[in-house]
Design a protein around this motif. Sequence first.
Motif, PDB file in Angstrom:
ATOM      1  N   ARG A   1       0.874  -1.164   0.000  1.00 47.75           N
ATOM      2  CA  ARG A   1       0.000   0.000   0.000  1.00 47.75           C
ATOM      3  C   ARG A   1       0.917   1.222   0.000  1.00 47.75           C
ATOM      4  O   ARG A   1       1.679   1.409   0.961  1.00 47.75           O
ATOM      5  CB  ARG A   1      -0.903   0.024   1.229  1.00 47.75           C
ATOM      6  N   PRO A   2       0.896   2.042  -1.043  1.00 46.77           N
ATOM      7  CA  PRO A   2       1.819   3.186  -1.100  1.00 46.77           C
ATOM      8  C   PRO A   2       1.613   4.137   0.071  1.00 46.77           C
ATOM      9  O   PRO A   2       0.488   4.563   0.348  1.00 46.77           O
ATOM     10  CB  PRO A   2       1.465   3.862  -2.430  1.00 46.77           C
ATOM     11  N   GLU A   3       2.691   4.449   0.778  1.00 47.43           N
ATOM     12  CA  GLU A   3       2.655   5.370   1.919  1.00 47.43           C
ATOM     13  C   GLU A   3       3.676   6.472   1.704  1.00 47.43           C
ATOM     14  O   GLU A   3       4.556   6.371   0.839  1.00 47.43           O
ATOM     15  CB  GLU A   3       2.989   4.611   3.212  1.00 47.43           C
ATOM     16  N   ARG A   4       3.564   7.512   2.517  1.00 47.16           N
ATOM     17  CA  ARG A   4       4.571   8.569   2.467  1.00 47.16           C
ATOM     18  C   ARG A   4       5.931   7.994   2.842  1.00 47.16           C
ATOM     19  O   ARG A   4       6.033   7.049   3.630  1.00 47.16           O
ATOM     20  CB  ARG A   4       4.194   9.716   3.420  1.00 47.16           C
ATOM     21  N   ARG A   5       6.976   8.597   2.293  1.00 46.12           N
ATOM     22  CA  ARG A   5       8.312   8.060   2.492  1.00 46.12           C
ATOM     23  C   ARG A   5       8.692   8.006   3.971  1.00 46.12           C
ATOM     24  O   ARG A   5       9.339   7.066   4.434  1.00 46.12           O
ATOM     25  CB  ARG A   5       9.342   8.891   1.714  1.00 46.12           C
ATOM     26  N   GLU A   6       8.267   9.001   4.744  1.00 51.57           N
ATOM     27  CA  GLU A   6       8.592   9.019   6.168  1.00 51.57           C
ATOM     28  C   GLU A   6       7.986   7.809   6.877  1.00 51.57           C
ATOM     29  O   GLU A   6       8.620   7.196   7.753  1.00 51.57           O
ATOM     30  CB  GLU A   6       8.082  10.309   6.814  1.00 51.57           C
ATOM     31  N   GLU A   7       6.770   7.434   6.494  1.00 55.71           N
ATOM     32  CA  GLU A   7       6.120   6.282   7.106  1.00 55.71           C
ATOM     33  C   GLU A   7       6.812   4.986   6.692  1.00 55.71           C
ATOM     34  O   GLU A   7       6.957   4.054   7.496  1.00 55.71           O
ATOM     35  CB  GLU A   7       4.648   6.250   6.702  1.00 55.71           C
ATOM     36  N   ARG A   8       7.263   4.913   5.444  1.00 50.69           N
ATOM     37  CA  ARG A   8       7.962   3.717   4.994  1.00 50.69           C
ATOM     38  C   ARG A   8       9.278   3.550   5.738  1.00 50.69           C
ATOM     39  O   ARG A   8       9.639   2.454   6.158  1.00 50.69           O
ATOM     40  CB  ARG A   8       8.240   3.796   3.485  1.00 50.69           C
ATOM     41  N   ARG A   9      10.004   4.655   5.904  1.00 55.47           N
ATOM     42  CA  ARG A   9      11.287   4.585   6.599  1.00 55.47           C
ATOM     43  C   ARG A   9      11.090   4.166   8.058  1.00 55.47           C
ATOM     44  O   ARG A   9      11.843   3.377   8.609  1.00 55.47           O
ATOM     45  CB  ARG A   9      12.003   5.947   6.547  1.00 55.47           C
ATOM     46  N   ALA A  10      10.041   4.697   8.665  1.00 53.03           N
ATOM     47  CA  ALA A  10       9.773   4.353  10.066  1.00 53.03           C
ATOM     48  C   ALA A  10       9.434   2.876  10.189  1.00 53.03           C
ATOM     49  O   ALA A  10       9.868   2.182  11.108  1.00 53.03           O
ATOM     50  CB  ALA A  10       8.639   5.209  10.613  1.00 53.03           C
ATOM     51  N   GLY A  11       8.652   2.366   9.227  1.00 52.78           N
ATOM     52  CA  GLY A  11       8.274   0.966   9.266  1.00 52.78           C
ATOM     53  C   GLY A  11       9.436   0.032   8.993  1.00 52.78           C
ATOM     54  O   GLY A  11       9.455  -1.107   9.447  1.00 52.78           O
ATOM     55  N   ALA A  12      10.446   0.528   8.254  1.00 48.28           N
ATOM     56  CA  ALA A  12      11.595  -0.313   7.927  1.00 48.28           C
ATOM     57  C   ALA A  12      12.566  -0.427   9.091  1.00 48.28           C
ATOM     58  O   ALA A  12      13.478  -1.239   9.071  1.00 48.28           O
ATOM     59  CB  ALA A  12      12.322   0.257   6.707  1.00 48.28           C
ATOM     60  N   GLY A  13      12.406   0.397  10.116  1.00 45.25           N
ATOM     61  CA  GLY A  13      13.279   0.339  11.284  1.00 45.25           C
ATOM     62  C   GLY A  13      14.699   0.701  10.938  1.00 45.25           C
ATOM     63  O   GLY A  13      14.950   1.700  10.270  1.00 45.25           O
ATOM     64  N   SER A  14      15.647  -0.139  11.331  1.00 50.29           N
ATOM     65  CA  SER A  14      17.061   0.186  11.140  1.00 50.29           C
ATOM     66  C   SER A  14      17.654  -0.459   9.901  1.00 50.29           C
ATOM     67  O   SER A  14      18.859  -0.448   9.707  1.00 50.29           O
ATOM     68  CB  SER A  14      17.865  -0.293  12.358  1.00 50.29           C
TER      69      SER A  14
END
Length: 283
Positions: free
Chosen positions: A122-135
């Motif tokens: 589900r396409p999300e804003r880049r900030e949300e994707r980065r947060a979900g990807a963790g480290s």
Amino acid sequence: MNGLLPSLALVRDIEASEIEFMTDRMRAIQGRPGNPEGVEIARFGNAVGFYSKTMPWPAFNTVKGLSEADADEIESIVAFYEERERAVQFEAVPALASPNLLRKLTEAGFYPSGTHTSMYMRPERREERRAGAGSAQDSDAGSGTISIEALREGQMELYAAIHCRATGLPEAGIPPVAANNRVLYGRPGWQFYLAYADGVAAAAGVLFTQGDKASFTFAAVLPEYRNRGLHRRLLDARIDEAHRRGCGIAASQCAYLSQSHRNMERAGMKLGYVRTTWTRLDG
């Protein structure tokens, strides 16, 4: 993150996104004056058959959307391609391809010759994707300056050169690739991108959207610029645009366990399914 759980409806949406972009692409090529590539699009029940007289590659001569309801159409499909003296391949998607359908393909002389992976998110804003990807870090991130730009109208030859050189096509393929993609430039739903490494156009990517679906239809990086993060940046740009356009799902295809597969996982995409390609034994 993502928010889409595996289901039969999701499988159908992923497959539909691929059928939609391929249909629109082939219609655009077919619409060139005189239809120089000899494109035809045929429907067999729920399945869609793509054919090109001058482009013999499997991608342009394949059957998508096949399901149990179309098991009795296989003979007609094979006849359609035999009349045009063209080998055909079928794509079988898990949960849609029944044992009976696979048996019918086998009886018609086809065998499972390969697989290909379909990814989704589900396409999300880049900030949300980065947060979900963790480290998680990009293993292909390299040094240097990378920028992503939308392709300009006069750059289709440049796009075609990257397309051919990155995928191993001969230089002679550049003019026809340019011509067959030029008809997509400015066509509703299509967006082309170039990735620059230190000011040099080194990679290209393509996005198609229709309704609430987005498809990342193509991406390739010149061999000498691989492992520098260009593919991932092209993914981010297309995900951002899919989100901006309000798409509820984005899908893409790749070889299983390839660098593209890994980059899609890092970008937040999940494995939708691994489809099987069926080729005729004597093809």
